[in-house]
Design an enzyme around this catalytic site. Structure first.
Site, PDB file in Angstrom:
ATOM      1  N   SER A 153       1.792  -9.808  -0.697  1.00  0.00           N
ATOM      2  CA  SER A 153       1.393  -8.394  -0.652  1.00  0.00           C
ATOM      3  C   SER A 153       1.583  -7.755   0.721  1.00  0.00           C
ATOM      4  O   SER A 153       1.723  -6.543   0.826  1.00  0.00           O
ATOM      5  CB  SER A 153      -0.068  -8.248  -1.095  1.00  0.00           C
ATOM      6  OG  SER A 153      -0.911  -9.107  -0.344  1.00  0.00           O
ATOM      7  N   GLU A 186      -9.792   5.914   3.200  1.00  0.00           N
ATOM      8  CA  GLU A 186     -10.631   4.855   3.744  1.00  0.00           C
ATOM      9  C   GLU A 186      -9.708   3.683   4.030  1.00  0.00           C
ATOM     10  O   GLU A 186      -8.659   3.565   3.414  1.00  0.00           O
ATOM     11  CB  GLU A 186     -11.688   4.441   2.723  1.00  0.00           C
ATOM     12  CG  GLU A 186     -11.215   3.439   1.656  1.00  0.00           C
ATOM     13  CD  GLU A 186     -10.145   3.967   0.707  1.00  0.00           C
ATOM     14  OE1 GLU A 186     -10.050   5.203   0.554  1.00  0.00           O
ATOM     15  OE2 GLU A 186      -9.402   3.144   0.136  1.00  0.00           O
ATOM     16  N   LYS A 230       0.789  -1.230   0.000  1.00  0.00           N
ATOM     17  CA  LYS A 230       0.000   0.000   0.000  1.00  0.00           C
ATOM     18  C   LYS A 230       0.829   1.292   0.000  1.00  0.00           C
ATOM     19  O   LYS A 230       0.403   2.303  -0.530  1.00  0.00           O
ATOM     20  CB  LYS A 230      -0.937   0.027   1.226  1.00  0.00           C
ATOM     21  CG  LYS A 230      -1.958  -1.087   1.271  1.00  0.00           C
ATOM     22  CD  LYS A 230      -3.116  -0.787   0.388  1.00  0.00           C
ATOM     23  CE  LYS A 230      -4.336  -1.682   0.535  1.00  0.00           C
ATOM     24  NZ  LYS A 230      -4.211  -3.011   1.034  1.00  0.00           N
TER      25      LYS A 230
HETATM   26  C1  LIG Z   1      -5.180  -4.053   1.069  1.00  0.00           C
HETATM   27  C2  LIG Z   1      -4.476  -5.314   0.895  1.00  0.00           C
HETATM   28  C3  LIG Z   1      -4.807  -6.218  -0.143  1.00  0.00           C
HETATM   29  C4  LIG Z   1      -5.972  -6.019  -1.070  1.00  0.00           C
HETATM   30  O1  LIG Z   1      -5.929  -4.878  -1.863  1.00  0.00           O
HETATM   31  P1  LIG Z   1      -5.547  -4.896  -3.387  1.00  0.00           P
HETATM   32  O2  LIG Z   1      -5.899  -3.541  -3.854  1.00  0.00           O
HETATM   33  O3  LIG Z   1      -6.361  -5.967  -4.045  1.00  0.00           O
HETATM   34  O4  LIG Z   1      -4.111  -5.191  -3.478  1.00  0.00           O
HETATM   35  C5  LIG Z   1      -4.049  -7.357  -0.289  1.00  0.00           C
HETATM   36  N1  LIG Z   1      -3.032  -7.628   0.541  1.00  0.00           N
HETATM   37  C6  LIG Z   1      -2.700  -6.805   1.553  1.00  0.00           C
HETATM   38  C7  LIG Z   1      -1.565  -7.179   2.444  1.00  0.00           C
HETATM   39  C8  LIG Z   1      -3.407  -5.630   1.752  1.00  0.00           C
HETATM   40  O5  LIG Z   1      -3.058  -4.829   2.774  1.00  0.00           O
END
Ligand SMILES: *Cc1c(COP(=O)(O)O)cnc(C)c1O
Length: 417
Positions: free
Chosen positions: A385, A118, A96
């Site tokens: 992620s 948000e 993020k």
């Molecule tokens: C917010 C988040 C997601 C989902 O958001 P995307 O916009 O689909 O990437 C996935 N993994 C993590 C660790 C997140 O914080």
């Protein structure tokens, strides 16, 4: 597929990726979005902007993130070689921050001194709060009361970083309601305030801007995998909430037809109305929060309830570019259930010594299924992620069963009047 000229889509002048996207907004947001679009066009031809952004991502956030070969998981599954892109190692714990830094720099150029955001799992809120603190900006984060409860640690982190966290107590009290509150704030304060939207969602130009700030993930991966394997991977896998980490990973590979792309949505406790967040499984096309895309709604256009063990995937709509990529068959969309994600969380933690975010665990769950079926010379690459520290309590709990209520009473999937 062979007739497709370029798979690197830019939205058209009205903000559409094919027939998805656009700008379904109240009158008062036409001007702020237009200004944002103009500012974004300006920075595209401005190397100094990107140089500063990259330097902050390096020094403040820890880019480039490593590409990690999961030796023990590969051995355990006995099939394809499995790599992970370590976005979990970034400052604040998820991908993020790439986007948060980019948008804060945009906000500063536009003379805004206040940002709002948000947040679902709290990761986007924490990233925005950190970036705002770093640039001395006021920060307000809207968060559903239910999410504040299940992600209490991130609420504390945001407050320690100087952000005001506002609980949202409407509807399901999760991400969708938090987005509505943030939009309301922006309508009232757009002169001083930039809305740091957290995924490839919302009205044009947000899906484009957010994607472009995450493209660096796939660009790094491309170099890294060529350096260590001497060729491109066979399969890329990413979880899909709004779809930003997936777009970030996939974008640099969209034209390479030898690379299979798979997005994994949240299957919750099963594909029944109200029990999941897999838009491409039980959904249809509609309009929600500024954009036309695949979403979960009933025949009357009422947005359905969603359920996922992972707050970051618990949203009824998917980014419009994903709707196009699915339509043209370039990306395949699958899902993992809560139980599968939990199992993947446990296996991966013990096998590799890394606690994955529950969101990322959905992508890992898919790999646990597909990995053993692929020959050993194949290469799978997964976007890790985020890190799982925020999910430790959630994982320890018994999974909550879904009652399957389709009621979403106060949220018609129509543009605001
Ligand atoms: C917010 C988040 C997601 C989902 O958001 P995307 O916009 O689909 O990437 C996935 N993994 C993590 C660790 C997140 O914080």
């Amino acid at each position: 597929m062979t007739k497709v000229q370029s798979l690197l889509h830019s939205p058209d002048v009205r903000g559409y990726f094919g027939s998805y996207g656009g700008r379904f907004i109240p009158e008062t947001l036409v001007d702020p979005l237009r200004r944002l679009e103009i500012e974004y066009q300006k920075i595209q031809g401005n190397p100094a902007f990107w140089k500063e952004w990259k330097s902050i991502l390096h020094n403040f956030c820890g880019r480039p993130t490593p590409l990690y070969f999961a030796e023990r998981l590969t051995e355990k599954l006995g099939g394809a070689r499995i790599y992970f892109k370590r976005e979990d190692l970034l400052h604040t714990g998820a991908h993020k921050i790439n986007n948060a830094i980019g948008q804060i720099l945009l906000a500063r150029r536009m003379g805004k001194h206040r940002v709002i955001a948000e947040t679902g799992a709290g990761q986007h809120g924490v990233a925005t709060a950190a970036a705002a603190a770093r640039f001395g900006m006021e920060c307000v984060v809207y968060m559903g009361a239910v999410d504040m409860h299940r992600q209490a640690l991130n609420v504390s982190r945001m407050r320690l970083l100087g952000a005001q966290v506002v609980p949202v107590l409407a509807g399901q009290s999760t991400l969708k309601e938090a987005v509505s509150e943030a939009m309301r704030d922006w309508v009232a304060n757009s002169r001083t305030t930039h809305y740091v939207l957290g995924s490839v969602l919302g009205a044009h130009p947000y899906p484009l801007i957010v994607r472009d700030f995450h493209r660096i993930i796939g660009e790094e991966v491309r170099q890294q995998v060529l350096a260590c394997e001497g060729r491109l991977p066979d399969l890329l896998v990413a979880c899909i909430g709004g779809g930003s980490n997936a777009m970030g990973l996939f974008y640099a590979f969209l034209q390479d037809m030898s690379v299979q792309l798979v997005g994994v949505e949240a299957g919750g406790s099963g594909i029944r109305p109200g029990c999941h967040a897999a838009r491409f499984q039980g959904g249809r096309v509609g309009i929600l929060q500024g954009t036309k895309t695949w979403l979960l709604a009933d025949q009357d256009g009422q947005i359905e309830r969603t359920h996922s063990i992972s707050a970051g995937l618990d949203y009824p709509a998917v980014g419009p570019e994903h709707s196009l990529l699915r339509e043209i068959g370039r990306v395949e969309y699958n899902y993992a259930t809560d139980a599968e994600a939990l199992e993947a969380f446990r296996i991966f933690s013990r096998c590799e010594g890394i606690l994955p975010a529950l969101e990322s665990a959905h992508a890992i769950a898919y790999v646990l299924k597909i990995g053993p079926t692929l020959p050993r010379e194949r290469i799978i690459l997964v976007n890790l992620s985020g890190r799982g520290d925020k999910d430790v309590e959630q994982v320890a709990k018994e999974p909550t069963e879904c009652t399957g209520s389709p009621a979403g009473a106060q949220s018609p999937a129509l543009p605001p009047p």
